[in-house]
Design an enzyme around this catalytic site. Structure first.
Site, PDB file in Angstrom:
ATOM      1  N   LYS A  24     121.519  45.411  41.551  1.00  0.00           N
ATOM      2  CA  LYS A  24     121.227  44.021  41.879  1.00  0.00           C
ATOM      3  C   LYS A  24     122.500  43.328  42.376  1.00  0.00           C
ATOM      4  CE  LYS A  24     117.984  42.645  38.969  1.00  0.00           C
ATOM      5  NZ  LYS A  24     117.672  42.309  37.558  1.00  0.00           N
ATOM      6  N   ARG A  35     121.350  37.727  34.788  1.00  0.00           N
ATOM      7  CA  ARG A  35     120.464  38.859  35.101  1.00  0.00           C
ATOM      8  C   ARG A  35     121.108  40.210  34.795  1.00  0.00           C
ATOM      9  NH1 ARG A  35     118.837  37.939  41.269  1.00  0.00           N
ATOM     10  NH2 ARG A  35     116.975  39.081  40.623  1.00  0.00           N
ATOM     11  N   GLY A  46     111.976  46.014  34.928  1.00  0.00           N
ATOM     12  CA  GLY A  46     111.394  45.370  33.749  1.00  0.00           C
ATOM     13  C   GLY A  46     111.915  45.877  32.406  1.00  0.00           C
ATOM     14  N   MET A  61     115.147  45.771  31.220  1.00  0.00           N
ATOM     15  CA  MET A  61     116.191  44.968  30.577  1.00  0.00           C
ATOM     16  C   MET A  61     115.884  43.487  30.777  1.00  0.00           C
ATOM     17  SD  MET A  61     119.551  47.259  31.204  1.00  0.00           S
ATOM     18  CE  MET A  61     119.398  47.201  32.960  1.00  0.00           C
ATOM     19  N   ARG A  75     116.089  46.097  47.115  1.00  0.00           N
ATOM     20  CA  ARG A  75     116.342  47.480  46.673  1.00  0.00           C
ATOM     21  C   ARG A  75     115.369  48.382  47.412  1.00  0.00           C
ATOM     22  NH1 ARG A  75     113.886  46.303  40.727  1.00  0.00           N
ATOM     23  NH2 ARG A  75     111.804  45.818  41.403  1.00  0.00           N
ATOM     24  N   HIS A 123      96.353  81.726  31.209  1.00  0.00           N
ATOM     25  CA  HIS A 123      95.378  82.044  32.227  1.00  0.00           C
ATOM     26  C   HIS A 123      94.786  80.797  32.870  1.00  0.00           C
ATOM     27  CE1 HIS A 123      91.279  82.844  33.534  1.00  0.00           C
ATOM     28  NE2 HIS A 123      91.869  83.868  34.096  1.00  0.00           N
ATOM     29  N   SER A 173     109.019  92.321  44.688  1.00  0.00           N
ATOM     30  CA  SER A 173     108.536  90.967  44.462  1.00  0.00           C
ATOM     31  C   SER A 173     108.796  90.626  43.004  1.00  0.00           C
ATOM     32  CB  SER A 173     107.038  90.878  44.780  1.00  0.00           C
ATOM     33  OG  SER A 173     106.560  89.592  44.455  1.00  0.00           O
ATOM     34  N   CYS A 191     106.665  85.883  43.161  1.00  0.00           N
ATOM     35  CA  CYS A 191     105.246  85.532  43.128  1.00  0.00           C
ATOM     36  C   CYS A 191     104.824  84.923  41.796  1.00  0.00           C
ATOM     37  CB  CYS A 191     104.383  86.742  43.458  1.00  0.00           C
ATOM     38  SG  CYS A 191     104.538  88.077  42.276  1.00  0.00           S
ATOM     39  N   TYR A 208     111.080  85.466  50.954  1.00  0.00           N
ATOM     40  CA  TYR A 208     110.021  84.464  50.895  1.00  0.00           C
ATOM     41  C   TYR A 208     109.727  84.083  49.449  1.00  0.00           C
ATOM     42  CZ  TYR A 208     106.964  88.235  49.356  1.00  0.00           C
ATOM     43  OH  TYR A 208     106.414  89.258  48.634  1.00  0.00           O
TER      44      TYR A 208
HETATM   45  P1  ADP Z   1     113.934  42.003  36.840  1.00  0.00           P
HETATM   46  O1  ADP Z   1     114.977  43.036  37.006  1.00  0.00           O
HETATM   47  O2  ADP Z   1     113.112  42.141  35.617  1.00  0.00           O
HETATM   48  O3  ADP Z   1     113.145  41.793  38.109  1.00  0.00           O
HETATM   49  P2  ADP Z   1     115.456  39.730  37.636  1.00  0.00           P
HETATM   50  O4  ADP Z   1     116.852  39.556  37.188  1.00  0.00           O
HETATM   51  O5  ADP Z   1     115.294  40.248  39.009  1.00  0.00           O
HETATM   52  O6  ADP Z   1     114.719  40.625  36.575  1.00  0.00           O
HETATM   53  O7  ADP Z   1     114.776  38.289  37.462  1.00  0.00           O
HETATM   54  C1  ADP Z   1     113.466  38.033  37.074  1.00  0.00           C
HETATM   55  C2  ADP Z   1     112.820  37.020  38.015  1.00  0.00           C
HETATM   56  O8  ADP Z   1     113.576  35.808  38.093  1.00  0.00           O
HETATM   57  C3  ADP Z   1     112.741  37.530  39.430  1.00  0.00           C
HETATM   58  O9  ADP Z   1     111.501  37.184  39.985  1.00  0.00           O
HETATM   59  C4  ADP Z   1     113.843  36.838  40.123  1.00  0.00           C
HETATM   60  O10 ADP Z   1     113.586  36.673  41.489  1.00  0.00           O
HETATM   61  C5  ADP Z   1     113.907  35.509  39.419  1.00  0.00           C
HETATM   62  N1  ADP Z   1     115.253  34.951  39.503  1.00  0.00           N
HETATM   63  C6  ADP Z   1     116.393  35.542  39.104  1.00  0.00           C
HETATM   64  N2  ADP Z   1     117.474  34.786  39.382  1.00  0.00           N
HETATM   65  C7  ADP Z   1     116.995  33.683  39.972  1.00  0.00           C
HETATM   66  C8  ADP Z   1     117.625  32.496  40.506  1.00  0.00           C
HETATM   67  N3  ADP Z   1     118.953  32.361  40.498  1.00  0.00           N
HETATM   68  N4  ADP Z   1     116.838  31.562  41.030  1.00  0.00           N
HETATM   69  C9  ADP Z   1     115.511  31.710  41.044  1.00  0.00           C
HETATM   70  N5  ADP Z   1     114.857  32.773  40.574  1.00  0.00           N
HETATM   71  C10 ADP Z   1     115.586  33.764  40.029  1.00  0.00           C
HETATM   72 MG    MG Z   2     114.022  41.742  39.846  1.00  0.00          MG
END
Ligand code: ADP
Ligand code: MG
Ligand code: MG
Length: 900
Positions: A26, A96, A105, A107, A340, A462, A781, A848, A868
């Protein structure tokens, strides 16, 4: 002082894509996008090194970290033109998590940090929108409460629901400001009550606690599980990104969304997104409200929409891959919050790779390396609709888990024996065959069934081998189910499933579910064909199929097989009209009777081979002479018990002496052939040596068929293969016997068919003396199922009893019957190849076993110089791609080394 924090903002960033390990996925891509001039809110990223130090120092923040954070925070306030904790124009930030690989999802993230009882009013006054400010505050208390203070989210959500119910509204934007204010007070009371302290009001303290909590989120249970499943090292850790908030919840000209630059289900080249107006990011991800399509954005804010599409396109070209992006629109202005490489279905992976080549974004080699070979399998089988399957599991309909033996999804009515399977299938019902374990006699039932489930057995049992060959979803070794054949039911976790009840079987995952789960049918696209064509141009390793019937052979050619590497002749013995003759042969009282029975089998076998040779149209066909112990063709345990009972009954009544004599003979034969350890017993070439007439018949059938096909169609290439050779004596004798008969047939028919005689290498001893074996074998084989069994000393029919434990305790890295053990079994193979070719340079060598369709095993086969690999027809695309990848990687490694 080490640099532990990297800033990004106003068009410049200290980090970049190249710093993924340090800044996390990220963080590094936010930096990269900033440098590209894409609108990203400013912020800074705390490195994974800081995390590592924090972890090593018993969870204390590294020296100097906080000073660097405060410095960057000052910069951030400057760039954003607002103040952290400022009563009039407060800066709010998100905190974040972000590891070097995405762990969606797993962390934690906290939004709207910086709010307190003062700043919330400042924000309200500044934006002229009290409702909005309070909405941010209640979201902040919820996320901070959950992530930092460990108060379950549900505790807050319950209160939110209660307010909505009281007001009679469905969604949270409908809650007016005064009620939100009350809700915020309720939340704060909840925090006080649960923690014994008021909700923290100092923004800096909030930040410090949040950073620490995000560091800690690396260690939450779901993250640990996810790392285990995906093989992510525990010491990579997470970075923490702190960035200025942008607000999608500022009214109807704001909103938030998630999008893919191409359709992640199909790969079709169109933007695929979800959008929620007047909302914050977590609402989309958590599925709190059902998002609209992207049309919502397009119609209301066309300029932001156009800009989004342009940016999506730009990101794709920059990263040269399909992207998954998060965005937010604040009062008509667009911001990107994440990008990503997008997760995608197997179908989409192929489609996207091929399209990107056509669009001149990547070259063919890159495209070939982009798709995981094992995923191709998913394209070829029906699969479950993921959502419906998740629903089934949520509804507690998961009955059992077993070993995922053959991929695909099957739904049908449960039957407990092969005959019923055949009967019901004829009547148009789809059935799942459920057996304690399967034996070769169940073949017809397996053909008739949609899927197969057994309580015992391993991956090369089998049932598993046959099911993979048939392309049927199959689960074996589901030890949680107790099959009661007599009462025609099975029990799993207290649930009784009766004959005729519907179950769903996910052969790729090993899950058995009650009732029907929705399936999706596969379609072979032109992209798929084109993609595999590129693979064929790149690979040097041949790919053949294991096929026992003309139908299998035809399918194998459709999938691109360049020959057949294994025809198992015993499967031909089980057809109903043949098994009786086979038993006659086995039980013959003298050699004349035996020869008579064998004579009756000859035309059947000849006909089989004619069909297969025709289907393969001149491509090489390797036929293995009879391999399993003879008792497999005799009555099984259950039938045997019935025979004994019948005889006692007749004896007691003193009637039907004829039948009694027949029964006695049959019973005696079964007993005589019973072996303590049949896998290591009287089978393979040992049979051919003690019963030369059986092998003689088979060689004759092969060669007569070859002559018939050669005469009519011209091209045919038979390869006669002796199984289970271990000594030079065995090899020489069986070779000479076979050759005499084969030459005899050629002389009789006058058709000059070229043929070869070779052997399987599956007894370790054969590999060790391969130089001698090669004096009498024209090809090798590697039968890696038996070779693995004998090298490890693991009975392949009993591994299910202990292997799951071994895997769980990491005593073996993988099931060695599925993934070739390169260190041990592989070493024996290496020795066999090297010694064999010492005697006979250019010796044709294949594999085989089940491993022929496993990508890492195929790569190994390429590296050790096999000619092969041979695998079941459905695995052929996997092997073709894996072989191409092996060639590409080898070339890349080679040119890398040359460059020094
Ligand atoms: P995850 O890895 O679980 O997606 P994120 O860190 O990407 O967690 O954040 C969760 C949600 O919050 C995402 O939809 C992201 O776009 C939103 N978000 C994160 N930072 C900001 C920000 N600075 N302003 C507005 N929305 C944010
Ligand atoms: Mg995210
Ligand atoms: Mg074998």
């Amino acid at each position: 002082m080490a640099k532990l924090v990297y800033f990004f903002g106003s068009g410049k960033a200290e980090g970049s894509s190249l710093m993924r390990n340090l800044l996390g996925g990220k963080g590094c891509e936010l930096a990269e996008m900033t440098n590209l001039g894409i609108p990203v809110p400013p912020g800074f990223t705390i490195t994974t090194e800081a995390w590592a130090e924090y972890t090593n120092r018993e969870r204390r923040l590294p020296d100097g970290l906080w000073e660097q954070v405060l410095e960057n925070l000052k910069k951030l306030q400057h760039v954003a033109g607002v103040g952290f904790g400022d009563a009039k124009r407060p800066l709010l930030v998100s905190v974040r998590s972000g590891a070097r690989v995405s762990m969606p999802g797993m962390m934690e993230t906290v939004l709207n940090l910086g709010l307190n009882d003062t700043t919330v009013d400042g924000l309200a006054a500044w934006t002229g929108n009290e409702r909005f400010a309070l909405d941010c505050y209640r979201r902040f208390i919820t996320m901070f409460g959950d992530v930092v203070l460990h108060i379950k989210r549900e505790a807050f959500d319950e209160q939110l629901e209660a307010v909505k119910t009281r007001l009679g509204v469905k969604t949270d934007p409908e809650i007016p400001a005064p009620d939100l204010r009350k809700l915020v007070q309720t939340y704060k009371d909840l925090v006080q009550e649960r923690t014994g302290a008021p909700f923290p009001q100092d923004p800096e303290e909030q930040l410090r606690l949040a950073v620490q909590a995000v560091f800690e989120s690396w260690f939450v249970k779901k993250a640990i599980e996810y790392r285990r499943i995906n093989g992510i090292p525990a010491d990579w850790g997470t970075a923490v990104t702190v960035m200025s908030m942008v607000f999608g919840n500022l009214g109807e000209s704001s909103g938030t969304g998630v999008g893919f630059t191409r359709d992640p289900r199909t790969g079709e080249p169109h933007f695929y997104a979800e959008f929620l107006s007047n909302a914050q990011g977590e609402d989309v991800v958590a599925g709190i409200r059902t998002p609209e399509g992207i049309e919502g954005l397009q119609s209301r804010m066309p300029a932001a929409y156009d800009e989004l599409l342009q940016i999506a396109d730009r990101l794709e070209r920059h990263y040269k891959d399909m992207q998954d992006i998060e965005f937010t629109v604040q009062e008509g202005k667009l911001y990107l919050l994440q990008t990503r490489a997008g997760k995608r279905s197997a179908e989409a992976a192929v489609r996207v790779a091929v399209d990107l080549v056509h669009e001149h974004v990547i070259d063919r080699d890159t495209a070939l390396l982009r798709v995981r070979p094992a995923d191709l399998n998913k394209v070829l089988h029906p699969r479950f609709d993921e959502r419906d399957k998740a629903r089934a599991i949520a509804e507690s309909r998961l009955l059992a888990r077993g070993l995922p033996a053959a991929p695909g999804a099957a739904v049908g009515k449960v039957v407990f024996d092969a005959d019923t399977a055949v009967e019901w299938a004829k009547a148009g019902r789809t059935v799942i065959l459920v057996r304690p374990e399967t034996s070769p006699e169940d073949i017809a039932g397996m053909y008739a069934a949609e899927g197969i489930l057994t309580a015992r057995g391993g991956r090369t049992s089998h049932a598993a081998v046959v099911a993979v060959g048939m392309g049927k979803p199959c689960i074996v070794g589901a030890s949680d189910i107790a099959v009661d054949e007599e009462r025609r039911q099975f029990e799993a976790g207290g649930v009784i499933v009766r004959e005729g009840d519907v179950i769903s079987v996910d052969g790729g995952a090993g899950d058995v579910m009650r009732d029907a789960v929705e399936t999706i049918q596969p379609e072979l696209s032109s992209a798929f064909t084109e993609f595999l064509g590129w693979a064929d141009e790149r690979r040097s390793l041949g790919v053949r199929a294991n096929a026992d019937t003309p139908e299998d052979a035809t399918k194998a050619r459709e999938f691109g097989a360049q020959g057949i590497g294994l025809v198992r002749t015993e499967h031909m013995f089980f057809a109903p009209e043949r098994i009786a003759i086979v038993r006659e042969m086995i039980m013959a009282p003298d050699s004349a009777a035996r020869r008579a029975a064998i004579g009756k089998l000859l035309p059947f076998q000849r006909e089989d081979f004619v069909g297969i040779f025709r289907a393969m149209d001149g491509l090489p066909v390797t036929i293995r002479l009879l391999d399993p112990p003879l008792h497999e063709f005799l009555p099984n345990h259950q039938e045997y018990k019935q025979l004994v009972e019948e005889r006692s009954r007749l004896e007691a009544l003193g009637i039907n002496a004829d039948r009694q004599a027949k029964l006695t003979h049959l019973i005696n034969t079964v007993e005589k052939l019973r072996e303590a350890n049949p896998m290591l017993g009287h089978r393979g070439c040992r049979l051919g040596i003690t019963h030369p007439e059986i092998y003689g018949m088979q060689v004759r059938a092969i060669m007569e068929a070859a002559c018939i096909v050669a005469e009519r169609e011209g091209r045919v290439e038979p390869e006669i293969m002796i199984p289970l050779t271990g000594t030079i004596g065995e090899m020489k004798l069986t070779y000479e016997q076979a050759k005499r008969i084969a030459d005899g047939v050629v002389a009789e028919t006058g058709v000059p068919v070229k043929y070869s005689i070779g052997t399987m290498i599956e007894v370790p001893r054969a590999a060790l003396i391969a130089d001698q074996i090669a004096q009498h074998a024209e090809f090798f084989s590697f039968g890696t199922n038996d070779l693995t069994q004998m090298t490890f000393g693991y009975s392949r029919d009993d591994v299910a009893k202990f292997l799951p434990d071994y895997l769980q305790k990491s005593l073996v890295p993988a099931d060695p019957f599925a993934v070739l053990d390169q260190e041990g079994v592989g070493e024996i193979i290496r020795i066999g190849i090297e010694r064999g070719r010492r005697t006979r340079p250019g010796l044709k060598i294949g594999i085989c076993g089940e491993h022929g369709g496993d990508p890492s095993s195929v790569e190994f086969c390429h590296r050790v110089g096999m000619t092969y690999v041979s695998c079941s027809p459905f695995m052929i695309p996997i092997a073709r791609l894996a072989a191409a990848q092996a060639s590409i990687r080898e070339r890349e490694a080679g040119s890398g080394a040359a460059r020094g």
